[in-house]
Design an enzyme around this catalytic site. Structure first.
Site, PDB file in Angstrom:
ATOM      1  N   SER A   1      -4.231  -5.047   0.931  1.00 54.04           N
ATOM      2  CA  SER A   1      -5.088  -4.279   1.840  1.00 54.04           C
ATOM      3  C   SER A   1      -6.333  -5.092   2.168  1.00 54.04           C
ATOM      4  O   SER A   1      -6.320  -6.326   2.019  1.00 54.04           O
ATOM      5  CB  SER A   1      -5.443  -2.936   1.196  1.00 54.04           C
ATOM      6  OG  SER A   1      -6.053  -2.083   2.128  1.00 54.04           O
ATOM      7  N   ASN A   2      -7.391  -4.468   2.625  1.00 53.10           N
ATOM      8  CA  ASN A   2      -8.634  -5.186   2.952  1.00 53.10           C
ATOM      9  C   ASN A   2      -9.821  -4.268   2.673  1.00 53.10           C
ATOM     10  O   ASN A   2      -9.647  -3.129   2.248  1.00 53.10           O
ATOM     11  CB  ASN A   2      -8.596  -5.673   4.407  1.00 53.10           C
ATOM     12  CG  ASN A   2      -8.471  -4.505   5.363  1.00 53.10           C
ATOM     13  OD1 ASN A   2      -9.361  -3.661   5.459  1.00 53.10           O
ATOM     14  ND2 ASN A   2      -7.330  -4.417   6.059  1.00 53.10           N
TER      15      ASN A   2
END
Ligand code: PMT
Length: 214
Positions: free
Chosen positions: A21-22
């Site tokens: 993810s980020n």
């Protein structure tokens, strides 16, 4: 008016408990949603996982992966007047997520990644969206130059560019500083809270949309 907004990160599953993810918190996209709702526009918020409260009166579609987000946008976009893509969508996903939790036996292992669909880049073609299209550009160098090139490549009316290498703005911060780039001009909005920016951006986008209709 009906406004579609994507927000937050996506999660690309590696196995049932792990993902890529980020650092997107969703704050910028949710601030835009709240600002359009305050103008009494209708808002459809399509969001990856965040810990932020859903703005009152927004229609809300929660999604996990880039592919989920694509499918939600595909269904809804042509009922909307304006579409704003603020989500930090994964550019790559896991080629073959494992159905069971991966055991930590191997000293090293390699993940094979494949490209996700470019949701913003698909809005005009193949999705045939003819409303006002607004993208974001997260850049770490030559911000205006790269953002201008994204604007034309993805066929956006407006692109909102932020320098995500700066401390205290961009991803997972409460403030941001942006450039709004149209075919006519670049406007700089100085560092301020994402809530404030949301209101200013909503007015600029709504004005642009109105002028585009004339
Ligand atoms: O969520 P916050 O913590 O408040 O942070 C806000 C933000 C930094 C995430 C936001 O301001 C921002 O910049 N969002 C865009 C992040 C991004 O992925 O930018 P990009 O330059 O990689 O992508 C360009 C555009 O294409 C974006 O509109 C993005 O939503 C869209 N995109 C990208 C890849 C993909 N597969 N599909 C897309 O639609």
């Amino acid at each position: 008016m009906k406004i579609l907004i994507t927000a937050g990160p996506t999660r690309e599953a590696i196995d049932p408990v792990r993902f890529i993810s980020n650092r997107s918190s969703g704050r910028m996209g949710y601030a835009l949603a709240a600002a359009f709702l305050r103008r009494e526009d209708q808002v459809l918020l399509i969001s990856g996982p965040t810990t932020i409260d859903i703005p009152d009166h927004a229609d809300f579609i929660p999604v996990e992966s880039a592919d989920d987000m694509y499918r939600a946008v595909e269904k809804a976009i042509n009922d909307c007047d304006i579409a704003i893509f603020c989500a930090a969508v994964a550019d790559y996903t896991i080629a073959q997520p494992e159905p069971q939790k991966i055991k930590k036996d191997a000293e090293t292992f390699t993940l094979q990644l494949t490209k996700t669909k470019d949701i913003l880049g698909s809005a005009r073609d193949p999705l045939n969206f003819s409303g006002t299209l607004v993208g974001f550009a997260a850049e770490t160098q030559d911000v205006e130059l790269y953002a201008k090139s994204k604007r034309s490549k993805k066929k956006c009316d407006l692109i909102i560019a932020n320098d995500v290498s700066r401390e205290g703005t961009g991803f997972d911060s409460t403030e941001n500083e942006v450039l709004i780039i149209s075919e006519f001009e670049t406007i700089k909005l100085p560092r301020q809270s994402k809530e404030n920016l949301g209101h200013i951006l909503a007015e600029i986008i709504a004005d642009y949309h109105r002028a585009r209709q004339e």
